[in-house]
Every structure is written in C-alpha cells, then in structure tokens.
Design an enzyme around this catalytic site. Structure first.
Site, PDB file in Angstrom:
ATOM      1  N   ARG A 184      37.602  47.207  36.489  1.00 50.31           N
ATOM      2  CA  ARG A 184      37.239  45.791  36.571  1.00 50.31           C
ATOM      3  C   ARG A 184      38.479  45.046  37.065  1.00 50.31           C
ATOM      4  O   ARG A 184      39.536  45.640  37.209  1.00 50.31           O
ATOM      5  CB  ARG A 184      36.765  45.275  35.217  1.00 50.31           C
ATOM      6  CG  ARG A 184      37.643  45.772  34.087  1.00 50.31           C
ATOM      7  CD  ARG A 184      37.813  44.857  32.974  1.00 50.31           C
ATOM      8  NE  ARG A 184      38.423  43.614  33.374  1.00 50.31           N
ATOM      9  CZ  ARG A 184      39.725  43.472  33.651  1.00 50.31           C
ATOM     10  NH1 ARG A 184      40.576  44.475  33.599  1.00 50.31           N
ATOM     11  NH2 ARG A 184      40.202  42.280  34.008  1.00 50.31           N
ATOM     12  N   GLY A 185      38.321  43.737  37.243  1.00 47.38           N
ATOM     13  CA  GLY A 185      39.404  42.972  37.858  1.00 47.38           C
ATOM     14  C   GLY A 185      39.191  43.020  39.371  1.00 47.38           C
ATOM     15  O   GLY A 185      38.934  44.101  39.934  1.00 47.38           O
ATOM     16  N   ALA A 186      39.280  41.859  40.007  1.00 45.68           N
ATOM     17  CA  ALA A 186      38.859  41.754  41.409  1.00 45.68           C
ATOM     18  C   ALA A 186      39.520  42.779  42.338  1.00 45.68           C
ATOM     19  O   ALA A 186      38.822  43.498  43.059  1.00 45.68           O
ATOM     20  CB  ALA A 186      39.097  40.323  41.891  1.00 45.68           C
ATOM     21  N   ARG A 211      28.705  44.051  41.434  1.00 44.71           N
ATOM     22  CA  ARG A 211      29.183  42.832  40.759  1.00 44.71           C
ATOM     23  C   ARG A 211      29.239  41.706  41.799  1.00 44.71           C
ATOM     24  O   ARG A 211      29.826  41.880  42.866  1.00 44.71           O
ATOM     25  CB  ARG A 211      30.550  43.066  40.100  1.00 44.71           C
ATOM     26  CG  ARG A 211      30.431  44.039  38.926  1.00 44.71           C
ATOM     27  CD  ARG A 211      31.582  43.967  37.972  1.00 44.71           C
ATOM     28  NE  ARG A 211      31.606  42.736  37.219  1.00 44.71           N
ATOM     29  CZ  ARG A 211      32.663  42.347  36.492  1.00 44.71           C
ATOM     30  NH1 ARG A 211      33.751  43.090  36.471  1.00 44.71           N
ATOM     31  NH2 ARG A 211      32.621  41.222  35.813  1.00 44.71           N
ATOM     32  N   GLN A 263      38.953  40.875  27.264  1.00 45.97           N
ATOM     33  CA  GLN A 263      39.912  41.472  28.208  1.00 45.97           C
ATOM     34  C   GLN A 263      41.354  41.092  27.880  1.00 45.97           C
ATOM     35  O   GLN A 263      42.281  41.839  28.197  1.00 45.97           O
ATOM     36  CB  GLN A 263      39.601  41.025  29.643  1.00 45.97           C
ATOM     37  CG  GLN A 263      38.364  41.661  30.246  1.00 45.97           C
ATOM     38  CD  GLN A 263      37.147  40.772  30.107  1.00 45.97           C
ATOM     39  OE1 GLN A 263      37.025  40.016  29.139  1.00 45.97           O
ATOM     40  NE2 GLN A 263      36.238  40.852  31.053  1.00 45.97           N
ATOM     41  N   ASP A 297      38.853  35.623  40.791  1.00 43.95           N
ATOM     42  CA  ASP A 297      37.903  36.518  41.466  1.00 43.95           C
ATOM     43  C   ASP A 297      37.494  36.013  42.830  1.00 43.95           C
ATOM     44  O   ASP A 297      36.966  36.750  43.641  1.00 43.95           O
ATOM     45  CB  ASP A 297      36.656  36.704  40.595  1.00 43.95           C
ATOM     46  CG  ASP A 297      36.988  37.573  39.412  1.00 43.95           C
ATOM     47  OD1 ASP A 297      37.578  37.052  38.451  1.00 43.95           O
ATOM     48  OD2 ASP A 297      36.698  38.781  39.476  1.00 43.95           O
ATOM     49  N   ASN A 306      37.273  32.068  38.140  1.00 43.64           N
ATOM     50  CA  ASN A 306      37.902  33.107  37.300  1.00 43.64           C
ATOM     51  C   ASN A 306      37.100  33.240  36.006  1.00 43.64           C
ATOM     52  O   ASN A 306      36.108  32.529  35.785  1.00 43.64           O
ATOM     53  CB  ASN A 306      39.367  32.741  37.009  1.00 43.64           C
ATOM     54  CG  ASN A 306      40.128  33.897  36.390  1.00 43.64           C
ATOM     55  OD1 ASN A 306      40.030  35.032  36.847  1.00 43.64           O
ATOM     56  ND2 ASN A 306      40.870  33.634  35.331  1.00 43.64           N
ATOM     57  N   LYS A 307      37.536  34.119  35.162  1.00 43.50           N
ATOM     58  CA  LYS A 307      36.842  34.439  33.907  1.00 43.50           C
ATOM     59  C   LYS A 307      36.445  33.178  33.141  1.00 43.50           C
ATOM     60  O   LYS A 307      37.208  32.214  33.073  1.00 43.50           O
ATOM     61  CB  LYS A 307      37.751  35.329  33.059  1.00 43.50           C
ATOM     62  CG  LYS A 307      37.197  35.795  31.743  1.00 43.50           C
ATOM     63  CD  LYS A 307      35.860  36.475  31.864  1.00 43.50           C
ATOM     64  CE  LYS A 307      35.863  37.645  32.807  1.00 43.50           C
ATOM     65  NZ  LYS A 307      34.497  38.142  33.140  1.00 43.50           N
TER      66      LYS A 307
HETATM   67  O1  MRU Z   1      34.939  40.506  34.433  1.00 46.30           O
HETATM   68  P1  MRU Z   1      36.307  40.989  34.788  1.00 46.30           P
HETATM   69  O2  MRU Z   1      37.030  41.600  33.647  1.00 46.30           O
HETATM   70  O3  MRU Z   1      36.295  41.884  36.016  1.00 46.30           O
HETATM   71  O4  MRU Z   1      37.080  39.653  35.186  1.00 46.30           O
HETATM   72  C1  MRU Z   1      38.406  39.733  35.601  1.00 46.30           C
HETATM   73  C2  MRU Z   1      39.022  38.415  35.820  1.00 46.30           C
HETATM   74  O5  MRU Z   1      38.433  37.390  35.602  1.00 46.30           O
HETATM   75  C3  MRU Z   1      40.398  38.420  36.398  1.00 46.30           C
HETATM   76  O6  MRU Z   1      41.103  37.289  36.000  1.00 46.30           O
HETATM   77  C4  MRU Z   1      40.302  38.419  37.925  1.00 46.30           C
HETATM   78  O7  MRU Z   1      39.478  39.453  38.387  1.00 46.30           O
HETATM   79  C5  MRU Z   1      41.626  38.536  38.563  1.00 46.30           C
HETATM   80  S1  MRU Z   1      42.235  40.197  38.441  1.00 46.30           S
HETATM   81  C6  MRU Z   1      43.760  40.245  39.152  1.00 46.30           C
END
Ligand code: MRU
Length: 373
Positions: free
Chosen positions: A53-55, A90, A203, A244, A254-255
C-alpha cells in the site's frame, strides 16, 4: 532502510529472476514476513488487500504485476488484460495509473517476444527512480527541518506531525513524508515525530511507528484527534504528510483525516507541507473534488486488529452491534491550506504556477481544457 539491522526495500526481484517478493504489510507491526508474487493476479490481490500500500509502492507493484503477466504470456491481449485488471484494484492513488501507463508505453511498441525482458527492466527502473526521487525529497525537506532547528535552543527536538504512513514502507525506500525526517535524524538534528494513529487501518500506529522505531527515530503515537491540541500548545513545529494524488492546481488528496490536520495547522500557524514524487501529480485534473475517493469496507471501522498478551493476533468488534459504518479512505486538502510541496525537484507552492515552475515540460498537459462557449 533497515529492519533488524538488515537493509530492505519493500519490493524486489527474487534470485530466480522473475518472481517478486514484497514485505507483507498486513502482518506489521507484530510480524515481519514477506509475500511471494508469481502471477499478475497475485500482484493485483496484494494491492487490493493492502499487503502492499502507499501510492508509490502500489505503482511499483503494478509495474512488476505487468512483468509477471508478460512472463506468462506476452501477447497484446494479455498485456491489455493485465493493465486493466491492475488498474481497478485501488482507485485513488494516481501512481497506479502512472506506472501502468509507463509499462504500456514501454511494451506496446515491442514484439511480444521482446516484452518480458523489457517489462522487468522497466519495473526495476520504476523502483530505482522512486528510491532516488524519495532520497531527493528528503534532501529538500531536510532544509525545512534544518531551518526550524536553527531557531530552537540547542538539543531541543523539532516536533513533526505526520498522518498515515508515507514512509519507506509506502514507497520502495526512504518514504516521501519520512525521508526529510530520516535525513534530519541521520545528520544529527534532533527530531521527534507525532504519529497520528490513522484509524481505521492504523497505518500510523502500525507502520509509521514501526519503521521510525526500527530506524531509531524518537516518536509518539497519538490518537487522530490529538494533533490540533498539540498544535495549539506549540508542540508541533511542522506537519509533513504524503499524498495519493495532487491535482494540477495543487489540491492534495491523502488519507482520511489529513484535511482536518491541515485546518488545525492553518489555524495555529503551523507549516503544513506535502511530500511527493512527480508520479503522484495528476496533470489531467484541476480540482481536488473530482478525485475518485475509495470507499472501503465498513468492517474496517467496526473492527480492530490487535495482539493479546500471549501473542495471539485477534480482530475484535468495537462498534455497537447492528450499527452501520461509512469508510471513505481519503480526503482532499485544498491547496490554500498547504504551505508548500516537497518534490524531488525542490519546493514549490501548491498552485498551478508553483507546480509548473518545477515541471515546465507539463505546461501543455496542465492547461485546463477550454470550455465550449
Ligand atoms: O490506504 P493507504 O494506506 O494506501 O494510504 C496511504 C496514504 O494515504 C499515504 O499517505 C500516501 O499513499 C502517500 S505514500 C508515500
């Protein structure tokens, strides 16, 4: 970065030269284990169930997913099927679409027999580029932290708040939001990180705290609602978050919960920075409200995973039985609340002009489409 003293990336090619291994993030922080990806379906599932996970890491895994598909069958039909399958896992992180576009551009013109080798090479480049981009983000963000440290009494830590996990675990190495923090820590600047727990999937408490701890960075986990309080009391010098998707006008997705931190930061005068590589910019959108927001399972809100004293990992209910739950996974912070963007090319304002100053080659693409009269 290191885990148990051993350097890791989050994704790598196995010695057999074709299968792929990733750190399984669904097991952290309680268990460190890896998962094996041998098919495009396994890569897609790893993205969907958030083993990765994470962009940036979602993009890197998708690139290797295409390589696995080309290993199985390099035909046009399979290339198209693989890209379409991976793309729908996603919806919010634009890095997924970016990486798949890169793979398509590299592979489509080639004869099927040439595709497998090129796919693995391009996936490896995407990973290496991400590491270098994140390293550079760290160097640029380090200057912000250094300037704040210079205004503090010697030895006093710079207090940085971050949300979710935009660390090396979310990328291939270094992280986006955490890279400036690691660079500051490694260069001897005292830092302390307020880690938002980041419900519902935790997270922050699970992943950001884990990786900061593994690297020896002082940090404190706080509930998602505590950040504003610490900002009001002068205990946050700076916020740095990841993203993201950033639209061409500088809005930041973002999250979920990031927006509320940005509001509190604005109200209290705390600088609010967003760290990102170029692959997170969506030059086709000009308004953050048009970004698709992933709606995830209500179970994530109504249940929580934890470890019992005997080491057993359990999932337990935390909502009133029978209640419904809503679970938008991301929100949008308007550009006006963002102090600046930290990219691999340097800092810029969260605005069309700021972004185009750093990425002038995108001018044609970034122009908003003219409306019909
Ligand atoms: O749902 P996730 O855990 O994939 O969300 C991740 C985030 O929101 C991060 O802040 C974002 O992807 C940046 S990762 C460098």
């Amino acid at each position: 970065m290191k885990i148990h003293g051993r350097p890791y990336r989050t994704i790598w090619l196995r010695p057999d030269g074709w299968s792929v291994e990733v750190i399984d993030q669904t097991l952290l922080p309680f268990t460190f284990a890896t998962a094996l990806l041998t098919t495009v379906d396994e890569a897609a599932k790893a993205i969907l169930i958030m083993q990765v996970r994470g962009a940036p890491l979602i993009g890197a895994t998708a690139a290797y997913g295409v390589a696995l598909a080309m290993h199985a069958d390099p035909s046009d039909t399979n290339l198209n099927l693989a890209i379409a399958h991976l793309a729908k896992q996603r919806p919010t992180a634009i890095n997924l679409r970016w990486a798949l576009d890169e793979m398509r551009t590299s592979l489509s013109p080639l004869a099927p027999g040439e595709r497998e080798a090129r796919a693995y090479a391009r996936a490896a480049e995407i990973c290496d580029e991400d590491v270098e981009n994140c390293r550079r983000i760290g160097m640029h963000g380090l200057e912000i932290i250094r300037a704040i440290a210079a205004r503090k009494k010697p030895g006093q830590p710079v207090n940085i708040l971050t949300h979710c996990n935009a660390g090396w675990i979310a990328c291939v190495d270094w992280g986006t939001a955490t890279s400036p923090i690691y660079h500051a820590h490694d260069s001897g600047i005292p830092v302390h990180v307020w880690v938002d727990e980041t419900r519902p999937r935790n997270q922050g408490a699970f992943l950001t705290a884990y990786e900061l701890g593994a690297h020896g960075v002082p940090h404190t986990i706080i509930v998602d609602n505590a950040g504003g309080h610490y900002m009001q009391h002068g205990q946050v010098d700076l916020c740095i978050v990841g993203t993201d998707r950033v639209t061409a006008n500088g809005d930041v997705c973002n999250k979920i919960g990031t927006y509320l931190k940005a509001l509190a930061a604005k109200d209290t005068g705390v600088p609010f920075y967003v760290a990102l590589p170029h692959s997170t910019i969506d030059w086709t959108l000009h308004d953050g409200r048009t970004i698709p927001i992933e709606e995830r399972s209500a179970d994530e809100v109504l249940r929580i995973q934890g470890r019992l004293p005997d080491g057993t990992i359990v999932t337990t209910e935390i909502g009133a039985p029978g209640s419904k739950a809503a679970n938008p996974a991301f929100d949008v912070t308007p550009a006006r609340l963002v102090t600046g963007l930290i990219t691999e090319r340097g800092l810029c304002a969260a605005s069309p002009e700021g972004l185009l100053k750093l990425y002038p080659e995108r001018a044609a693409q970034a122009a908003p489409a003219k409306r019909m009269a």
